[in-house]
Design a protein around this motif. Structure first.
Motif, PDB file in Angstrom:
ATOM      1  N   ASN A 134       4.732   3.504 -10.114  1.00 57.21           N
ATOM      2  CA  ASN A 134       3.365   3.978 -11.073  1.00 57.21           C
ATOM      3  C   ASN A 134       3.758   5.202 -11.858  1.00 57.21           C
ATOM      4  O   ASN A 134       3.343   5.292 -13.011  1.00 57.21           O
ATOM      5  N   THR A 174      -2.270   2.856  -2.802  1.00 56.67           N
ATOM      6  CA  THR A 174      -2.855   2.157  -3.853  1.00 56.67           C
ATOM      7  C   THR A 174      -4.232   2.396  -3.918  1.00 56.67           C
ATOM      8  O   THR A 174      -4.714   2.650  -4.980  1.00 56.67           O
ATOM      9  N   GLN A 214      -5.009   5.935  -5.025  1.00 51.00           N
ATOM     10  CA  GLN A 214      -5.060   5.665  -6.708  1.00 51.00           C
ATOM     11  C   GLN A 214      -6.328   5.049  -7.471  1.00 51.00           C
ATOM     12  O   GLN A 214      -6.835   5.730  -8.280  1.00 51.00           O
TER      13      GLN A 214
END
Length: 95
Positions: free
Chosen positions: A22, A82, A85
């Motif tokens: 990312n 994840t 985020q």
């Protein structure tokens, strides 16, 4: 780390497998800005997303093949990072 250092290493690697690709995507995708660089912005997003997917796969394979990590903490922290985020993105008020 509660159970064993091997579990802790597995959890750390799961988080890194999420964060590193990312970060690379963010560096590539947001290096251009402005309406005059529209084509470059689209191209860098495309390249960044492809590299992000490739890095995620490569790091995951390396974690399982070379380090022989535990799958539950690795996937658990990958999923947690994840989701964190996504939650952070959803709570931004500047959109």
């Amino acid at each position: 780390m509660i159970f064993d250092t091997h579990y802790g290493l597995s959890a750390l690697m799961g988080g890194l497998i999420c964060v590193v690709p990312n970060s690379v995507f963010a560096l590539l995708a947001f290096r251009y800005s402005g309406a005059s660089q529209n084509e470059q912005v689209v191209r860098s997003f495309s390249q960044g997303s492809k590299l992000k997917l490739a890095l995620t796969i490569i790091l995951g394979v390396m974690a399982f093949n070379w380090l022989k990590l535990e799958p539950l903490p690795l996937f658990g922290t990958f999923i947690a990072a994840t989701i964190a985020q996504w939650i952070a993105l959803a709570t931004l008020k500047e959109f």
